[in-house]
Design an enzyme around this catalytic site. Structure first.
Site, PDB file in Angstrom:
ATOM      1  CB  CYS A  20     141.264  45.745  46.163  1.00 41.15           C
ATOM      2  SG  CYS A  20     140.744  47.476  46.115  1.00 41.15           S
TER       3      CYS A  20
ATOM      4  CG  HIS B 198     145.789  46.622  44.401  1.00 37.66           C
ATOM      5  ND1 HIS B 198     144.979  45.808  43.636  1.00 37.66           N
ATOM      6  CD2 HIS B 198     145.007  47.639  44.841  1.00 37.66           C
ATOM      7  CE1 HIS B 198     143.757  46.323  43.604  1.00 37.66           C
ATOM      8  NE2 HIS B 198     143.745  47.426  44.332  1.00 37.66           N
TER       9      HIS B 198
END
Length: 348
Positions: free
Chosen positions: A156, A269
């Site tokens: 991320c 994620h």
């Protein structure tokens, strides 16, 4: 009257059972009959000398307490979400926290103790944090160029920062609507998964990744494939493996692999599926958990190729085990657990 057909069938069954029992008894050998010496331990194959079976992953801390100030008002505090620690441990590694605002001399001494690095998610893109990420990333490249296999996972924000560093363009990122939703991964046509984190995924799971919502999105920024390919530095450094589509049907790059280095970038994620419960959007199906497990295993399998084997006592003194996580899941959002660092406890 006795039915001769029934008698014949019973006799046939007895003979068949007797034959099977005899065959089984002939194929099953006791240890004394097999030539195996039960008094001796079996001979195990020798460990591969080219692999490090005690890998350590460094995880860089992020500014704040991970709970919007609910846990501490100390402006110098930093944190690591426990899900990243559990993620590395699930792959078979131990973890050393790299506390981003401790003295650089100490931070880079810690970096010499690890076999790979994770840059986590978060929000900090400027100032001291950005500069530390840049220095660690540069060190990782140097170690690989010097012949050491040193993997990096940028997740991320971690991927976003690597993209800014490589492209030398802070405007490479743009807004996307993917702040709290699960999605599938769209694999690039004719992409070669050999040597990537997807290499060990079972074919059925790879297929489901492209059809089912098995990965968690939690970001506001990303890079379109067009902007990615238009930047010579970025497109020559990374190969795009997958893309995703946000809530407004806008496509962004979601997984990349460096062409010359063991570096992987995620705009999703991999750690959340198994270890975070604060959002109802996080997928927790068996397939989703396998995604986390395979992503963790790949990172650590790459770290095992690092032959950096520092002094054991220095490693033990700096492991995450020297700290205690704080539960912060009462609010029903955000992280479930975080490690908060207010005063460095490094020992050298």
């Amino acid at each position: 009257m006795i039915d001769n057909n029934c008698l014949y069938k019973e006799e046939l069954n007895r003979n068949s059972y007797s034959g099977l029992a005899k065959e089984a008894s002939e194929s099953i050998l006791l240890p004394s009959e097999s030539g195996f010496d039960g008094s001796r331990s079996p001979v195990c194959s020798s460990p591969d000398p080219n692999l490090n079976y005690r890998p350590v992953i460094g995880i860089l801390s992020h500014p704040g307490d991970g709970a919007s100030g609910r846990l501490t008002n100390d402006t110098s505090s930093t944190y690591i979400a426990a899900s990243y620690v559990k993620f590395a441990e699930a792959g078979g590694a131990r973890v050393i926290p790299l506390i981003y605002n401790e003295p650089e001399e100490v931070l880079f001494q810690k970096l010499e103790l690890v076999n790979g690095v994770i840059f986590t998610g978060g929000w900090a893109k400027k100032y001291d944090y950005f500069e530390i990420v840049k220095k660690i990333f540069t060190k990782a490249l140097e170690r690989n160029d010097a012949g050491e296999h040193f993997p990096v996972y940028g997740i991320c924000l971690g991927f976003e920062l690597m993209s800014i560093i490589i492209s030398q363009n802070r405007d490479i990122l743009e807004r996307f609507d993917a702040e709290d939703n699960a999605s599938s991964l769209q694999f690039v046509d004719n992409v070669n998964n050999d040597g990537t984190l997807f290499q060990r995924f079972p074919p059925e799971l790879l297929k489901k990744l492209s059809t089912d919502c098995l990965v968690m999105q939690k970001h506001k920024y990303g890079i379109t494939p067009a902007n990615f390919q238009a930047n010579p530095a970025l497109s020559s450094f990374f190969e795009i493996l997958t893309t995703c589509i946000d809530e407004n049907s806008k496509t962004y790059v979601s997984t990349v692999k460096a062409k010359r280095y063991p570096i992987t970038g995620f705009q999703w994620h991999p750690e959340k599926n198994a270890f975070e419960w604060g959002s109802s959007a996080i997928p927790h199906s068996e397939d989703a958990i396998q995604v986390t497990q395979h992503a963790a295993s790949y990172l650590v399998s790459e770290a095992r190729k690092s032959l950096n084997r520092p002094e054991s006592q220095k490693v033990l003194s700096n492991l995450i085990y020297n700290y205690k996580p704080t539960y912060c899941g009462y609010a029903g959002r955000g992280y479930d657990e975080v490690y908060i660092f207010t005063q460095p406890r490094s020992r050298f």
